[in-house]
Design a protein around this motif. Sequence first.
Motif, PDB file in Angstrom:
ATOM      1  N   ALA A 111       0.836  -1.211   0.000  1.00 30.13           N
ATOM      2  CA  ALA A 111       0.000   0.000   0.000  1.00 30.13           C
ATOM      3  C   ALA A 111       0.865   1.252   0.000  1.00 30.13           C
ATOM      4  CB  ALA A 111      -0.938  -0.010   1.205  1.00 30.13           C
ATOM      5  N   LEU A 112       1.922   1.238   0.790  1.00 27.89           N
ATOM      6  CA  LEU A 112       2.799   2.402   0.857  1.00 27.89           C
ATOM      7  C   LEU A 112       3.362   2.742  -0.522  1.00 27.89           C
ATOM      8  CD1 LEU A 112       3.732   4.281   3.127  1.00 27.89           C
ATOM      9  CD2 LEU A 112       5.770   2.866   3.342  1.00 27.89           C
ATOM     10  N   ALA A 113       3.696   1.719  -1.293  1.00 27.17           N
ATOM     11  CA  ALA A 113       4.219   1.943  -2.650  1.00 27.17           C
ATOM     12  C   ALA A 113       3.165   2.557  -3.562  1.00 27.17           C
ATOM     13  CB  ALA A 113       4.714   0.625  -3.238  1.00 27.17           C
ATOM     14  N   GLU A 114       1.898   2.299  -3.266  1.00 30.51           N
ATOM     15  CA  GLU A 114       0.814   2.810  -4.114  1.00 30.51           C
ATOM     16  C   GLU A 114       0.220   4.124  -3.617  1.00 30.51           C
ATOM     17  OE1 GLU A 114      -1.961   0.132  -6.096  1.00 30.51           O
ATOM     18  OE2 GLU A 114      -1.264  -1.409  -4.682  1.00 30.51           O
ATOM     19  N   LEU A 115       0.623   4.559  -2.445  1.00 29.51           N
ATOM     20  CA  LEU A 115       0.034   5.766  -1.848  1.00 29.51           C
ATOM     21  C   LEU A 115       1.108   6.820  -1.585  1.00 29.51           C
ATOM     22  CD1 LEU A 115      -2.262   3.951   0.763  1.00 29.51           C
ATOM     23  CD2 LEU A 115      -2.884   4.725  -1.537  1.00 29.51           C
ATOM     24  N   PRO A 116       1.591   7.483  -2.627  1.00 29.37           N
ATOM     25  CA  PRO A 116       2.678   8.444  -2.445  1.00 29.37           C
ATOM     26  C   PRO A 116       2.255   9.742  -1.745  1.00 29.37           C
ATOM     27  CG  PRO A 116       1.940   8.474  -4.719  1.00 29.37           C
ATOM     28  CD  PRO A 116       1.193   7.361  -4.031  1.00 29.37           C
ATOM     29  N   ASP A 117       0.970  10.032  -1.721  1.00 27.46           N
ATOM     30  CA  ASP A 117       0.481  11.269  -1.117  1.00 27.46           C
ATOM     31  C   ASP A 117       0.555  11.181   0.404  1.00 27.46           C
ATOM     32  OD1 ASP A 117      -0.850  13.542  -0.288  1.00 27.46           O
ATOM     33  OD2 ASP A 117      -2.755  13.033  -1.260  1.00 27.46           O
ATOM     34  N   ASP A 118       1.363  12.037   1.019  1.00 29.56           N
ATOM     35  CA  ASP A 118       1.518  12.033   2.479  1.00 29.56           C
ATOM     36  C   ASP A 118       0.205  12.247   3.220  1.00 29.56           C
ATOM     37  OD1 ASP A 118       4.234  11.561   2.337  1.00 29.56           O
ATOM     38  OD2 ASP A 118       4.773  13.687   2.462  1.00 29.56           O
ATOM     39  N   ASP A 119      -0.763  12.868   2.570  1.00 28.64           N
ATOM     40  CA  ASP A 119      -2.042  13.156   3.228  1.00 28.64           C
ATOM     41  C   ASP A 119      -3.069  12.040   3.085  1.00 28.64           C
ATOM     42  OD1 ASP A 119      -1.150  15.641   4.107  1.00 28.64           O
ATOM     43  OD2 ASP A 119      -1.744  16.617   2.244  1.00 28.64           O
ATOM     44  N   HIS A 120      -2.735  10.986   2.349  1.00 24.77           N
ATOM     45  CA  HIS A 120      -3.691   9.891   2.173  1.00 24.77           C
ATOM     46  C   HIS A 120      -3.900   9.205   3.531  1.00 24.77           C
ATOM     47  CE1 HIS A 120      -5.643   6.235   0.863  1.00 24.77           C
ATOM     48  NE2 HIS A 120      -5.735   6.737  -0.361  1.00 24.77           N
ATOM     49  N   PRO A 121      -5.156   9.019   3.953  1.00 27.17           N
ATOM     50  CA  PRO A 121      -5.394   8.403   5.265  1.00 27.17           C
ATOM     51  C   PRO A 121      -4.853   6.980   5.357  1.00 27.17           C
ATOM     52  CG  PRO A 121      -7.457   8.620   4.036  1.00 27.17           C
ATOM     53  CD  PRO A 121      -6.404   9.355   3.266  1.00 27.17           C
ATOM     54  N   GLY A 122      -4.783   6.260   4.254  1.00 26.67           N
ATOM     55  CA  GLY A 122      -4.216   4.917   4.267  1.00 26.67           C
ATOM     56  C   GLY A 122      -2.722   4.935   4.539  1.00 26.67           C
ATOM     57  N   ARG A 123      -2.045   5.910   3.977  1.00 24.77           N
ATOM     58  CA  ARG A 123      -0.600   6.043   4.209  1.00 24.77           C
ATOM     59  C   ARG A 123      -0.317   6.287   5.686  1.00 24.77           C
ATOM     60  NH1 ARG A 123       3.828   6.862   1.032  1.00 24.77           N
ATOM     61  NH2 ARG A 123       5.546   7.979   1.979  1.00 24.77           N
ATOM     62  N   ARG A 124      -1.149   7.087   6.311  1.00 16.84           N
ATOM     63  CA  ARG A 124      -0.974   7.355   7.744  1.00 16.84           C
ATOM     64  C   ARG A 124      -1.166   6.089   8.576  1.00 16.84           C
ATOM     65  NH1 ARG A 124      -3.730  12.210   6.229  1.00 16.84           N
ATOM     66  NH2 ARG A 124      -5.674  11.430   7.095  1.00 16.84           N
ATOM     67  N   VAL A 125      -2.101   5.228   8.174  1.00 19.22           N
ATOM     68  CA  VAL A 125      -2.312   3.953   8.877  1.00 19.22           C
ATOM     69  C   VAL A 125      -1.056   3.095   8.772  1.00 19.22           C
ATOM     70  CG1 VAL A 125      -3.626   1.786   8.902  1.00 19.22           C
ATOM     71  CG2 VAL A 125      -4.830   3.963   8.595  1.00 19.22           C
ATOM     72  N   VAL A 126      -0.492   3.002   7.570  1.00 17.51           N
ATOM     73  CA  VAL A 126       0.706   2.183   7.351  1.00 17.51           C
ATOM     74  C   VAL A 126       1.870   2.702   8.186  1.00 17.51           C
ATOM     75  CG1 VAL A 126       2.455   1.496   5.658  1.00 17.51           C
ATOM     76  CG2 VAL A 126       0.030   1.443   5.043  1.00 17.51           C
ATOM     77  N   LEU A 127       2.113   3.991   8.137  1.00 13.60           N
ATOM     78  CA  LEU A 127       3.236   4.556   8.889  1.00 13.60           C
ATOM     79  C   LEU A 127       3.049   4.372  10.390  1.00 13.60           C
ATOM     80  CD1 LEU A 127       3.909   7.776   6.787  1.00 13.60           C
ATOM     81  CD2 LEU A 127       5.144   5.596   6.725  1.00 13.60           C
ATOM     82  N   ALA A 128       1.829   4.493  10.866  1.00 18.53           N
ATOM     83  CA  ALA A 128       1.545   4.291  12.299  1.00 18.53           C
ATOM     84  C   ALA A 128       1.801   2.831  12.690  1.00 18.53           C
ATOM     85  CB  ALA A 128       0.111   4.691  12.616  1.00 18.53           C
ATOM     86  N   GLU A 129       1.447   1.895  11.817  1.00 20.91           N
ATOM     87  CA  GLU A 129       1.687   0.481  12.124  1.00 20.91           C
ATOM     88  C   GLU A 129       3.177   0.208  12.231  1.00 20.91           C
ATOM     89  OE1 GLU A 129       2.882  -3.496  11.709  1.00 20.91           O
ATOM     90  OE2 GLU A 129       3.125  -2.112  10.029  1.00 20.91           O
TER      91      GLU A 129
END
Length: 189
Positions: A111-129
Amino acid sequence: MDVLDLERLTPAARRILDAAEELFYEHGITAVGVDLVAERSGVTKRTLYDRFGSKQQLVAAYLLERDRRWRALVEQLHRDAPTPVARVLAPFDALETWLEGAVRGCAFVNALAELPDDDHPGRRVVLAEKQWLLELFSGSLHAGGFPEADSLALQLMCLHEGVLSLRGTAPGVDAVAAARSAATRLLEG
Protein backbone atom coordinates in the motif's frame (compact mmCIF):
# COMPACT_ATOMS: atom_id res chain seq x y z
CA MET A 1 -17.72 7.18 7.88
CA ASP A 2 -15.14 7.51 10.62
CA VAL A 3 -12.41 5.00 9.77
CA LEU A 4 -11.84 4.35 13.46
CA ASP A 5 -15.39 3.04 13.96
CA LEU A 6 -14.83 -0.40 12.46
CA GLU A 7 -16.48 -2.28 15.32
CA ARG A 8 -19.93 -1.01 14.37
CA LEU A 9 -20.06 -1.83 10.70
CA THR A 10 -23.41 -2.66 9.16
CA PRO A 11 -23.59 -6.05 7.41
CA ALA A 12 -23.29 -4.28 4.04
CA ALA A 13 -20.26 -2.29 5.22
CA ARG A 14 -18.64 -5.50 6.49
CA ARG A 15 -19.17 -7.15 3.08
CA ILE A 16 -17.68 -4.09 1.38
CA LEU A 17 -14.64 -4.12 3.65
CA ASP A 18 -14.13 -7.88 3.23
CA ALA A 19 -14.35 -7.59 -0.56
CA ALA A 20 -12.02 -4.58 -0.57
CA GLU A 21 -9.46 -6.42 1.53
CA GLU A 22 -9.38 -9.39 -0.81
CA LEU A 23 -9.28 -7.27 -3.97
CA PHE A 24 -6.80 -4.64 -2.76
CA TYR A 25 -4.39 -7.27 -1.50
CA GLU A 26 -4.65 -9.56 -4.54
CA HIS A 27 -4.69 -6.92 -7.29
CA GLY A 28 -3.37 -3.70 -5.74
CA ILE A 29 -5.16 -0.59 -4.57
CA THR A 30 -4.86 1.44 -7.75
CA ALA A 31 -5.93 -1.46 -9.97
CA VAL A 32 -9.22 -1.95 -8.11
CA GLY A 33 -12.05 0.51 -8.56
CA VAL A 34 -15.07 1.04 -6.36
CA ASP A 35 -17.28 -0.51 -9.08
CA LEU A 36 -15.55 -3.85 -8.63
CA VAL A 37 -15.63 -3.64 -4.82
CA ALA A 38 -19.35 -2.82 -4.91
CA GLU A 39 -20.05 -5.65 -7.34
CA ARG A 40 -18.00 -8.19 -5.37
CA SER A 41 -19.70 -7.21 -2.09
CA GLY A 42 -23.21 -7.24 -3.57
CA VAL A 43 -24.00 -3.60 -2.90
CA THR A 44 -24.47 -0.50 -5.01
CA LYS A 45 -21.77 2.14 -5.41
CA ARG A 46 -24.09 4.48 -3.54
CA THR A 47 -24.10 2.12 -0.55
CA LEU A 48 -20.31 1.90 -0.68
CA TYR A 49 -19.99 5.68 -0.65
CA ASP A 50 -22.67 6.00 2.05
CA ARG A 51 -20.70 3.64 4.30
CA PHE A 52 -17.15 4.78 3.56
CA GLY A 53 -17.37 8.21 1.93
CA SER A 54 -14.60 7.71 -0.61
CA LYS A 55 -12.17 5.17 -1.98
CA GLN A 56 -9.47 6.81 0.16
CA GLN A 57 -11.46 6.15 3.31
CA LEU A 58 -12.19 2.59 2.19
CA VAL A 59 -8.47 1.99 1.65
CA ALA A 60 -7.72 3.41 5.10
CA ALA A 61 -10.41 1.19 6.64
CA TYR A 62 -8.97 -1.87 4.85
CA LEU A 63 -5.50 -1.11 6.20
CA LEU A 64 -6.77 -0.28 9.66
CA GLU A 65 -8.67 -3.57 9.82
CA ARG A 66 -5.50 -5.50 8.90
CA ASP A 67 -3.54 -3.45 11.40
CA ARG A 68 -5.97 -4.28 14.20
CA ARG A 69 -5.80 -8.01 13.48
CA TRP A 70 -2.00 -7.92 13.23
CA ARG A 71 -1.60 -6.01 16.48
CA ALA A 72 -4.02 -8.33 18.30
CA LEU A 73 -2.01 -11.38 17.19
CA VAL A 74 1.35 -9.85 18.15
CA GLU A 75 0.06 -8.50 21.47
CA GLN A 76 -1.39 -11.90 22.42
CA LEU A 77 1.91 -13.65 21.72
CA HIS A 78 3.77 -10.87 23.51
CA ARG A 79 1.56 -11.20 26.62
CA ASP A 80 1.87 -15.00 26.65
CA ALA A 81 5.65 -15.03 26.16
CA PRO A 82 7.40 -16.57 29.19
CA THR A 83 10.72 -14.69 28.93
CA PRO A 84 12.02 -11.27 27.87
CA VAL A 85 13.63 -12.84 24.79
CA ALA A 86 10.36 -14.51 23.82
CA ARG A 87 8.52 -11.18 24.21
CA VAL A 88 10.98 -9.49 21.86
CA LEU A 89 10.60 -12.33 19.35
CA ALA A 90 6.77 -12.28 19.44
CA PRO A 91 6.46 -10.31 16.16
CA PHE A 92 8.61 -12.93 14.40
CA ASP A 93 6.51 -15.74 15.87
CA ALA A 94 3.35 -13.97 14.71
CA LEU A 95 4.62 -14.00 11.14
CA GLU A 96 4.26 -17.79 10.97
CA THR A 97 0.49 -17.48 11.33
CA TRP A 98 0.09 -14.11 9.64
CA LEU A 99 1.77 -15.08 6.39
CA GLU A 100 -0.23 -18.25 5.75
CA GLY A 101 -1.62 -17.79 2.27
CA ALA A 102 0.03 -14.39 1.82
CA VAL A 103 1.69 -14.53 -1.57
CA ARG A 104 2.12 -10.82 -2.25
CA GLY A 105 4.17 -9.93 0.80
CA CYS A 106 3.20 -7.20 3.22
CA ALA A 107 -0.08 -5.43 2.49
CA PHE A 108 1.23 -2.35 4.32
CA VAL A 109 4.42 -2.10 2.26
CA ASN A 110 2.45 -2.76 -0.93
CA ALA A 111 0.00 0.00 0.00
CA LEU A 112 2.80 2.40 0.86
CA ALA A 113 4.22 1.94 -2.65
CA GLU A 114 0.81 2.81 -4.11
CA LEU A 115 0.03 5.77 -1.85
CA PRO A 116 2.68 8.44 -2.44
CA ASP A 117 0.48 11.27 -1.12
CA ASP A 118 1.52 12.03 2.48
CA ASP A 119 -2.04 13.16 3.23
CA HIS A 120 -3.69 9.89 2.17
CA PRO A 121 -5.39 8.40 5.27
CA GLY A 122 -4.22 4.92 4.27
CA ARG A 123 -0.60 6.04 4.21
CA ARG A 124 -0.97 7.35 7.74
CA VAL A 125 -2.31 3.95 8.88
CA VAL A 126 0.71 2.18 7.35
CA LEU A 127 3.24 4.56 8.89
CA ALA A 128 1.54 4.29 12.30
CA GLU A 129 1.69 0.48 12.12
CA LYS A 130 5.40 0.49 11.33
CA GLN A 131 6.08 3.01 14.11
CA TRP A 132 4.08 0.88 16.57
CA LEU A 133 6.14 -2.20 15.72
CA LEU A 134 9.42 -0.35 16.14
CA GLU A 135 8.22 0.98 19.50
CA LEU A 136 7.12 -2.52 20.54
CA PHE A 137 10.60 -3.86 19.80
CA SER A 138 12.21 -0.94 21.63
CA GLY A 139 9.90 -1.16 24.64
CA SER A 140 10.36 -4.94 24.93
CA LEU A 141 14.12 -4.56 24.74
CA HIS A 142 14.20 -1.78 27.34
CA ALA A 143 11.90 -3.76 29.65
CA GLY A 144 14.11 -6.82 29.24
CA GLY A 145 17.24 -4.86 30.14
CA PHE A 146 18.96 -5.37 26.80
CA PRO A 147 21.88 -3.02 26.13
CA GLU A 148 21.62 -0.55 23.25
CA ALA A 149 17.89 -1.27 23.04
CA ASP A 150 17.02 1.41 20.49
CA SER A 151 19.76 0.39 18.08
CA LEU A 152 18.85 -3.27 18.49
CA ALA A 153 15.16 -2.44 17.93
CA LEU A 154 16.01 -0.92 14.56
CA GLN A 155 18.04 -3.98 13.58
CA LEU A 156 15.14 -6.26 14.54
CA MET A 157 12.74 -4.08 12.59
CA CYS A 158 14.96 -4.43 9.51
CA LEU A 159 14.97 -8.21 9.87
CA HIS A 160 11.21 -8.30 10.37
CA GLU A 161 10.48 -6.11 7.36
CA GLY A 162 12.90 -8.14 5.28
CA VAL A 163 10.77 -11.23 5.88
CA LEU A 164 7.73 -9.40 4.55
CA SER A 165 9.56 -8.27 1.44
CA LEU A 166 10.96 -11.71 0.73
CA ARG A 167 7.51 -13.28 1.01
CA GLY A 168 6.52 -11.54 -2.19
CA THR A 169 9.83 -11.80 -4.02
CA ALA A 170 11.21 -15.20 -2.92
CA PRO A 171 8.20 -17.30 -1.92
CA GLY A 172 10.15 -20.57 -1.56
CA VAL A 173 12.56 -19.14 1.02
CA ASP A 174 11.84 -19.70 4.72
CA ALA A 175 12.56 -16.10 5.59
CA VAL A 176 10.67 -16.27 8.89
CA ALA A 177 12.96 -18.97 10.28
CA ALA A 178 16.08 -17.22 8.97
CA ALA A 179 15.09 -13.85 10.42
CA ARG A 180 14.01 -15.34 13.76
CA SER A 181 17.34 -17.16 14.00
CA ALA A 182 19.25 -13.96 13.21
CA ALA A 183 17.15 -12.04 15.74
CA THR A 184 17.87 -14.65 18.39
CA ARG A 185 21.60 -14.35 17.73
CA LEU A 186 21.37 -10.56 18.01
CA LEU A 187 19.60 -10.87 21.35
CA GLU A 188 22.13 -13.36 22.67
CA GLY A 189 25.08 -11.22 21.55
